[in-house]
Scaffold this motif. Structure first.
Motif, PDB file in Angstrom:
ATOM      1  N   VAL A   1       0.498 -20.199 -26.879  1.00 24.85           N
ATOM      2  CA  VAL A   1       1.730 -19.471 -26.586  1.00 24.85           C
ATOM      3  C   VAL A   1       2.503 -19.257 -27.890  1.00 24.85           C
ATOM      4  CG1 VAL A   1       3.913 -19.471 -25.330  1.00 24.85           C
ATOM      5  CG2 VAL A   1       1.858 -20.474 -24.289  1.00 24.85           C
ATOM      6  N   PRO A   2       2.787 -18.001 -28.280  1.00 25.11           N
ATOM      7  CA  PRO A   2       3.578 -17.772 -29.490  1.00 25.11           C
ATOM      8  C   PRO A   2       5.057 -18.099 -29.264  1.00 25.11           C
ATOM      9  CG  PRO A   2       3.061 -15.685 -28.424  1.00 25.11           C
ATOM     10  CD  PRO A   2       2.338 -16.750 -27.655  1.00 25.11           C
ATOM     11  N   ARG A   3       5.666 -18.755 -30.221  1.00 28.76           N
ATOM     12  CA  ARG A   3       7.090 -19.095 -30.157  1.00 28.76           C
ATOM     13  C   ARG A   3       7.741 -18.726 -31.476  1.00 28.76           C
ATOM     14  NH1 ARG A   3       7.683 -22.020 -25.600  1.00 28.76           N
ATOM     15  NH2 ARG A   3       5.915 -23.266 -24.844  1.00 28.76           N
ATOM     16  N   VAL A   4       9.004 -18.305 -31.403  1.00 26.40           N
ATOM     17  CA  VAL A   4       9.738 -17.916 -32.606  1.00 26.40           C
ATOM     18  C   VAL A   4       9.871 -19.117 -33.536  1.00 26.40           C
ATOM     19  CG1 VAL A   4      11.913 -17.018 -33.502  1.00 26.40           C
ATOM     20  CG2 VAL A   4      10.994 -16.145 -31.331  1.00 26.40           C
ATOM     21  N   HIS A   5       9.523 -18.906 -34.799  1.00 27.44           N
ATOM     22  CA  HIS A   5       9.611 -19.980 -35.784  1.00 27.44           C
ATOM     23  C   HIS A   5      11.069 -20.362 -36.018  1.00 27.44           C
ATOM     24  CE1 HIS A   5       8.061 -22.436 -39.058  1.00 27.44           C
ATOM     25  NE2 HIS A   5       8.982 -21.941 -39.868  1.00 27.44           N
ATOM     26  N   ARG A   6      11.311 -21.587 -36.369  1.00 29.91           N
ATOM     27  CA  ARG A   6      12.682 -22.093 -36.509  1.00 29.91           C
ATOM     28  C   ARG A   6      13.462 -21.387 -37.611  1.00 29.91           C
ATOM     29  NH1 ARG A   6      12.765 -25.420 -40.875  1.00 29.91           N
ATOM     30  NH2 ARG A   6      10.753 -26.170 -41.646  1.00 29.91           N
ATOM     31  N   THR A   7      12.788 -20.825 -38.612  1.00 28.41           N
ATOM     32  CA  THR A   7      13.503 -20.147 -39.698  1.00 28.41           C
ATOM     33  C   THR A   7      13.710 -18.655 -39.431  1.00 28.41           C
ATOM     34  OG1 THR A   7      11.429 -19.690 -40.880  1.00 28.41           O
ATOM     35  CG2 THR A   7      12.547 -21.767 -41.368  1.00 28.41           C
ATOM     36  N   THR A   8      13.163 -18.130 -38.352  1.00 29.79           N
ATOM     37  CA  THR A   8      13.275 -16.699 -38.045  1.00 29.79           C
ATOM     38  C   THR A   8      14.636 -16.388 -37.453  1.00 29.79           C
ATOM     39  OG1 THR A   8      10.896 -16.576 -37.608  1.00 29.79           O
ATOM     40  CG2 THR A   8      12.256 -14.778 -36.770  1.00 29.79           C
ATOM     41  N   ASN A   9      15.353 -15.433 -38.057  1.00 31.79           N
ATOM     42  CA  ASN A   9      16.667 -15.057 -37.537  1.00 31.79           C
ATOM     43  C   ASN A   9      16.552 -13.843 -36.618  1.00 31.79           C
ATOM     44  OD1 ASN A   9      17.037 -12.523 -39.244  1.00 31.79           O
ATOM     45  ND2 ASN A   9      16.833 -14.073 -40.867  1.00 31.79           N
ATOM     46  N   ARG A  10      17.638 -13.559 -35.906  1.00 31.98           N
ATOM     47  CA  ARG A  10      17.612 -12.487 -34.911  1.00 31.98           C
ATOM     48  C   ARG A  10      17.397 -11.119 -35.528  1.00 31.98           C
ATOM     49  NH1 ARG A  10      22.505 -13.954 -30.606  1.00 31.98           N
ATOM     50  NH2 ARG A  10      21.582 -15.903 -29.816  1.00 31.98           N
ATOM     51  N   ARG A  11      18.043 -10.855 -36.656  1.00 30.73           N
ATOM     52  CA  ARG A  11      17.907  -9.543 -37.287  1.00 30.73           C
ATOM     53  C   ARG A  11      16.479  -9.332 -37.777  1.00 30.73           C
ATOM     54  NH1 ARG A  11      22.745  -8.169 -41.322  1.00 30.73           N
ATOM     55  NH2 ARG A  11      21.793  -6.129 -41.069  1.00 30.73           N
ATOM     56  N   GLU A  12      15.880 -10.383 -38.303  1.00 29.50           N
ATOM     57  CA  GLU A  12      14.493 -10.294 -38.743  1.00 29.50           C
ATOM     58  C   GLU A  12      13.578 -10.001 -37.565  1.00 29.50           C
ATOM     59  OE1 GLU A  12      11.213 -13.047 -41.124  1.00 29.50           O
ATOM     60  OE2 GLU A  12      13.097 -13.908 -40.410  1.00 29.50           O
ATOM     61  N   LEU A  13      13.831 -10.665 -36.450  1.00 24.96           N
ATOM     62  CA  LEU A  13      13.009 -10.475 -35.266  1.00 24.96           C
ATOM     63  C   LEU A  13      13.188  -9.070 -34.691  1.00 24.96           C
ATOM     64  CD1 LEU A  13      11.045 -12.141 -33.549  1.00 24.96           C
ATOM     65  CD2 LEU A  13      12.958 -12.726 -32.059  1.00 24.96           C
ATOM     66  N   ALA A  14      14.444  -8.589 -34.648  1.00 25.12           N
ATOM     67  CA  ALA A  14      14.709  -7.250 -34.115  1.00 25.12           C
ATOM     68  C   ALA A  14      14.077  -6.174 -34.979  1.00 25.12           C
ATOM     69  CB  ALA A  14      16.217  -7.025 -34.014  1.00 25.12           C
ATOM     70  N   GLY A  15      14.195  -6.317 -36.289  1.00 25.78           N
ATOM     71  CA  GLY A  15      13.585  -5.345 -37.187  1.00 25.78           C
ATOM     72  C   GLY A  15      12.071  -5.330 -37.081  1.00 25.78           C
ATOM     73  N   THR A  16      11.502  -6.506 -36.907  1.00 22.31           N
ATOM     74  CA  THR A  16      10.054  -6.599 -36.751  1.00 22.31           C
ATOM     75  C   THR A  16       9.586  -5.845 -35.520  1.00 22.31           C
ATOM     76  OG1 THR A  16       9.970  -8.749 -37.854  1.00 22.31           O
ATOM     77  CG2 THR A  16       8.139  -8.193 -36.392  1.00 22.31           C
TER      78      THR A  16
ATOM     79  N   ASP B   1       5.355 -19.319 -34.423  1.00 26.43           N
ATOM     80  CA  ASP B   1       4.433 -20.445 -34.365  1.00 26.43           C
ATOM     81  C   ASP B   1       3.605 -20.306 -33.098  1.00 26.43           C
ATOM     82  OD1 ASP B   1       5.298 -21.771 -36.700  1.00 26.43           O
ATOM     83  OD2 ASP B   1       7.030 -22.564 -35.614  1.00 26.43           O
ATOM     84  N   VAL B   2       2.428 -20.858 -33.102  1.00 31.68           N
ATOM     85  CA  VAL B   2       1.559 -20.820 -31.930  1.00 31.68           C
ATOM     86  C   VAL B   2       1.478 -22.209 -31.325  1.00 31.68           C
ATOM     87  CG1 VAL B   2      -0.736 -20.278 -31.050  1.00 31.68           C
ATOM     88  CG2 VAL B   2       0.236 -18.920 -32.913  1.00 31.68           C
ATOM     89  N   ASP B   3       1.983 -22.317 -30.091  1.00 33.43           N
ATOM     90  CA  ASP B   3       1.939 -23.582 -29.366  1.00 33.43           C
ATOM     91  C   ASP B   3       0.595 -23.699 -28.651  1.00 33.43           C
ATOM     92  OD1 ASP B   3       2.326 -25.849 -27.897  1.00 33.43           O
ATOM     93  OD2 ASP B   3       4.072 -25.137 -26.784  1.00 33.43           O
ATOM     94  N   ARG B   4      -0.239 -24.616 -29.113  1.00 35.10           N
ATOM     95  CA  ARG B   4      -1.573 -24.791 -28.557  1.00 35.10           C
ATOM     96  C   ARG B   4      -1.687 -26.027 -27.680  1.00 35.10           C
ATOM     97  NH1 ARG B   4      -4.812 -21.247 -31.368  1.00 35.10           N
ATOM     98  NH2 ARG B   4      -3.963 -20.492 -33.354  1.00 35.10           N
ATOM     99  N   SER B   5      -0.549 -26.555 -27.260  1.00 36.29           N
ATOM    100  CA  SER B   5      -0.581 -27.775 -26.446  1.00 36.29           C
ATOM    101  C   SER B   5      -1.046 -27.510 -25.018  1.00 36.29           C
ATOM    102  CB  SER B   5       0.811 -28.422 -26.413  1.00 36.29           C
ATOM    103  OG  SER B   5       1.771 -27.513 -25.877  1.00 36.29           O
TER     104      SER B   5
END
Length: 392
Positions: free
Chosen positions: A181-196, A172-176
């Motif tokens: 600032v990019p932030r990891v989406h709440r549904t994104t898991n660690r393995r998905e993030l590592a593989g990406t 997600d992109v925090d535009r406040s």
């Protein structure tokens, strides 16, 4: 004051670099885009940045070697002949890009220079033979390594690093704040993030490797002629590559990422790893690496191996045979019936070649990867051999 002829040479060199960006972005980031890990604009930006880093660091060495070792007499690189060579490189690459097929930049550049050298009778046949041998061997190695991984190791690798893509975006992109600032989406898991990060990092490595070798294909003739200094040549070439990555590369990204096959993330990591490793190895040997062909054959080999994978003993006992052999054998792993043990397959369970990959698109890619360099070689040779102004 810069002469008009040099301005023409610089524009032609940038035209070549533009087409390099179009033809090399697909092999580097096509697996990541095909696996829906990153978007095409992000792939283009990463290509531009890491290509320039590779060109600025190691690329200057390749520029020097390509202009001195392939020809016996470097005096053949006059400003006029350099422009003609670059013209044929650019035209040949443009043909491949217009067909949506990423052509081998190294093969095209070497072919054009070889055409010039043949016409002037200054070609170093020993060096040329060494290059051609590696061009034949490296795709075969990539195919068989990927086939072995797909047939005997892919199921285990997939079980270890398979990533179930979540329903939401990765970030997600925090535009406040003042800056987004990019932030990891709440549904994104660690393995998905590592593989990406893994598959993107390997793509960046391939982009870096491309910069170390392919910048020479655009600027080596001009630098070798002594008309253009090394540093400005690399900067201009890097800019043109980035422009090509954002524009004409969209079609080659589709070809390498989805038209040949729909790659799951695990398969994308395997293809990128095998391809980038071979490219780095060839670069260490001083061979202009044709990673376009290596990546294509790695995709085909991995798919062939996956679709003909035997069952292991534990899989037979537990009934967990992994993904079924279907028309989408190269697509993301799906739940379904198990593969039968070796020797017990029914005729209808044995996949046809069309089940492994898109044979029409694959044939198109292989054909164009040979036609494009042939166009550059023949065009350069005929021009320098029979146009009287060059006096060869």
């Amino acid at each position: 004051m810069i002469s008009p002829l040099l301005v023409v040479g610089i524009l032609v060199a940038m035209f070549v670099a533009y087409n390099i960006g179009g033809s090399t972005t697909g092999p580097a980031f096509g697996p990541a885009v095909g696996a829906d890990v990153i978007s095409k604009p992000v792939a283009a930006a990463l290509m531009g940045v890491f290509f320039f880093i590779g060109a600025w660091t190691l690329g200057r060495n390749v520029v020097t070697k390509l202009g001195t070792e392939l020809v016996v007499d470097t005096g053949i690189f006059t400003l006029e002949s350099s422009i003609v060579v670059l013209f044929f490189i650019g035209i040949a690459l443009l043909v491949g890009n217009l067909f949506g097929v990423p052509a081998s930049t190294s093969m095209t550049a070497v072919g054009a220079i070889a055409g010039l050298a043949l016409a002037g009778d200054v070609l170093n046949f020993a060096v040329m033979g060494q290059i051609v041998i590696w061009w034949v061997v490296s795709p075969i190695v990539g195919f068989w390594v990927s086939l072995i991984i797909g047939r005997y190791f892919y199921a285990r690798l997939n079980g270890m690093i398979a990533i179930e893509r979540s329903s939401g975006p990765l970030f997600d992109v925090d535009r406040s704040g003042l800056l987004p600032v990019p932030r990891v989406h709440r549904t994104t898991n660690r393995r998905e993030l590592a593989g990406t990060f893994t598959v993107v990092a390997i793509g960046c490595l391939m982009a870096f490797s491309s910069g170390t070798s392919n910048i020479a294909n655009a600027v080596a003739p001009l630098v070798g002629s002594g008309e253009l200094a090394m540093d400005p040549a690399i900067v201009l070439g890097g800019i043109a590559v980035a422009i090509g990555s954002f524009t004409i590369a969209r079609r080659t990204l589709e070809t390498m990422g989805s038209d040949i096959t729909e790659l799951p993330l695990t398969a994308a990591i395997v293809v990128a790893s095998v391809s980038s490793t071979l490219v780095v190895f060839l670069s260490a040997l001083g061979i202009p690496a044709s990673f376009v062909i290596i990546a294509t054959m790695s995709i085909v080999g991995l798919g062939w191996g996956r679709a003909t994978r035997p069952m292991t003993g534990p899989e037979i006992v537990t009934g967990d045979g992994g993904a079924p052999v279907t028309v989408n054998a190269l697509a993301a792993d799906e739940e379904g019936e198990s593969l039968p043990p070796i020797g017990e397959e029914d005729a209808e369970d044995i996949p046809s070649p069309g089940s492994l990959f898109n044979p029409v698109m694959t044939a198109r890619v292989v054909l164009m990867q040979n036609v494009v360099p042939a166009i550059a070689t023949a065009g350069a040779y005929l021009t320098f051999r029979f146009v009287p102004v060059f006096g060869f």
